[in-house]
Write a protein that holds these residues in place. Structure first.
Motif, PDB file in Angstrom:
ATOM      1  N   HIS A  58       0.867  -1.184   0.000  1.00  0.00           N
ATOM      2  CA  HIS A  58       0.000   0.000   0.000  1.00  0.00           C
ATOM      3  C   HIS A  58       0.906   1.238   0.000  1.00  0.00           C
ATOM      4  O   HIS A  58       1.770   1.373   0.876  1.00  0.00           O
ATOM      5  N   GLU A  61       1.722   3.687   3.091  1.00  0.00           N
ATOM      6  CA  GLU A  61       2.189   3.092   4.348  1.00  0.00           C
ATOM      7  C   GLU A  61       3.712   3.120   4.343  1.00  0.00           C
ATOM      8  O   GLU A  61       4.368   2.141   3.970  1.00  0.00           O
ATOM      9  N   ARG A 101      -2.872   4.728  -1.178  1.00  0.00           N
ATOM     10  CA  ARG A 101      -2.975   3.296  -0.857  1.00  0.00           C
ATOM     11  C   ARG A 101      -2.816   2.451  -2.132  1.00  0.00           C
ATOM     12  O   ARG A 101      -2.127   1.452  -2.128  1.00  0.00           O
ATOM     13  N   HIS A 150       3.240  -3.489   6.886  1.00  0.00           N
ATOM     14  CA  HIS A 150       2.200  -2.484   6.597  1.00  0.00           C
ATOM     15  C   HIS A 150       2.090  -1.501   7.757  1.00  0.00           C
ATOM     16  O   HIS A 150       2.682  -1.692   8.824  1.00  0.00           O
ATOM     17  N   THR A 151       1.271  -0.457   7.553  1.00  0.00           N
ATOM     18  CA  THR A 151       0.755   0.346   8.664  1.00  0.00           C
ATOM     19  C   THR A 151      -0.753   0.493   8.437  1.00  0.00           C
ATOM     20  O   THR A 151      -1.233   0.324   7.315  1.00  0.00           O
TER      21      THR A 151
HETATM   22 ZN   LIG Z   1      -1.488  -2.058   4.202  1.00  0.00          ZN
END
Ligand SMILES: [Zn+2]
Ligand SMILES: O=C(O)CCC(=O)N[C@@H](CCC(=O)O)C(=O)O
Length: 335
Positions: A58, A61, A101, A150-151
């Motif tokens: 994404h 992130e 994203r 990820h975040t």
């Molecule tokens: Zn993510």
């Protein structure tokens, strides 16, 4: 020679497949694709461990992307001695450039599928990344790890947590792998209950890797991640790169384990949450609450001690609008 980092070169469109070269210390490097780089020790110093670290699946992130950038640069400067085979992936490069994203489609819903003629760029990239991971692991029988970093979009009552993809039939969730994650500062793990189209599910299912999606704080633009402490993850990954695989026997008592009870399906454009769509991850949900309504059908909380993860009413119909999770430490012990 350019002083740009591999990430900077990737964002500038300057990385593509190249020839392998080896440094005097015996470490060999090859760029395999845009944003994809492999490091290998010469055989004599190999620890027998294969590690994939992906980030930027994404594009908004960025904290894990900055962490991976630093790991790559320390290896290239020969500050970090590579004793494992390591593949680093910056996933959705176009979305990283755009700070979004995704560009057209959420890439982490595009793995584990068959290619089609009309596939767009994100579907093709997901397919290529799976191919690189498959080739990297090859037929080696050494332990395989894939951490997809990820975040989260929203706030979270628990900052760092992992999603453990559903094991293949006949396989189990590994207590050792959960205990290892705790050494990386990840002390909450969600056990998935269904198959999935995520990168970590694909690496687990297709390539038998110990694979996890790992959430490491909130999504922020590049340069705004000083509030996220990734020192334990940094130390853990640096150790693996240097061939140090810790062998914890027990899950420490502070580790919380949940399992996904149900996905919250979004089937139509009428889908509406009864809660704020930006509710923090891990917020408790009262039993009996009508959490959402979709085309006149209510989604009611029937579970004790339920909590919500990843609420997102804006996904397209056909995707999950969130997950309902419940505590599951005993569930794991019974496996
Ligand atoms: Zn993510
Ligand atoms: O905060 C959010 O809503 C999304 C954060 C995120 O990108 N999470 C991953 C989880 C993937 C998994 O279930 O393994 C995602 O939604 O792709």
């Amino acid at each position: 020679m350019s002083n740009s980092t591999f990430l900077q070169k990737t964002l500038a469109g300057e990385t593509s497949m190249g020839l392998q070269y080896c440094l005097p210390n015996g470490m060999c490097v090859q760029v395999l694709d845009e944003g994809v780089i492999r490091f290998e020790p010469n055989d004599a110093s190999s620890s027998g461990l294969d590690l994939v670290v992906s980030c930027g699946i994404h594009g908004n992130e960025t904290a894990p992307v900055e962490l991976v950038e630093q790991l790559i640069e320390r290896i290239l400067r020969q500050e970090l001695r590579v004793k494992s085979r390591v593949l680093f992936i910056f996933g959705n490069v176009a979305a990283l450039r755009a700070g979004k994203r995704f560009v057209e489609e959420d890439m982490n819903r595009l793995f584990n599928r068959s290619p089609e003629v009309e596939d767009g760029p994100e579907k093709r990239r997901a397919m290529m990344l799976e191919m690189h991971v498959g080739r990297f692991f090859g037929s080696n029988t050494t332990p395989r790890f894939h951490y997809d970093l990820h975040t989260a979009i929203h706030g979270s009552l628990i900052e760092k947590f992992a999603i453990y993809p559903l094991p293949k039939p006949g396989c189990r969730f590994s207590a050792t792998e959960i205990a290892r994650l705790s050494l990386a500062g990840v002390e909450t793990v969600l056990l998935q209950s269904t198959s999935s189209s995520t990168f970590s599910y694909s690496s687990n299912y297709k390539y038998d890797a110990h694979a996890f999606t790992i959430e490491l704080g909130s999504a922020r633009p590049f340069g705004q991640n000083t509030g996220i402490d990734l020192s334990k993850m940094d130390a853990y990954l640096s150790g693996l790169i240097q061939g140090q695989l810790p062998h914890p026997e027990l899950i420490p008592p502070q580790v919380q384990i949940f399992r996904v009870s149900r996905e919250i399906p979004k089937t139509s454009h009428d889908f509406k949450f009864a809660i704020d769509g930006k509710t923090d991850n891990f917020t408790p949900l009262a039993k009996g609450l009508t959490l959402a309504e979709d085309a006149g059908v209510p989604f009611v909380i029937t579970e004790d001690d339920a909590r919500i993860i990843f609420p997102n009413p804006d996904v397209p119909p056909g995707q999950r609008a969130g997950l309902v999770i419940v505590p599951a430490r005993n569930y794991l012990a019974e496996q």
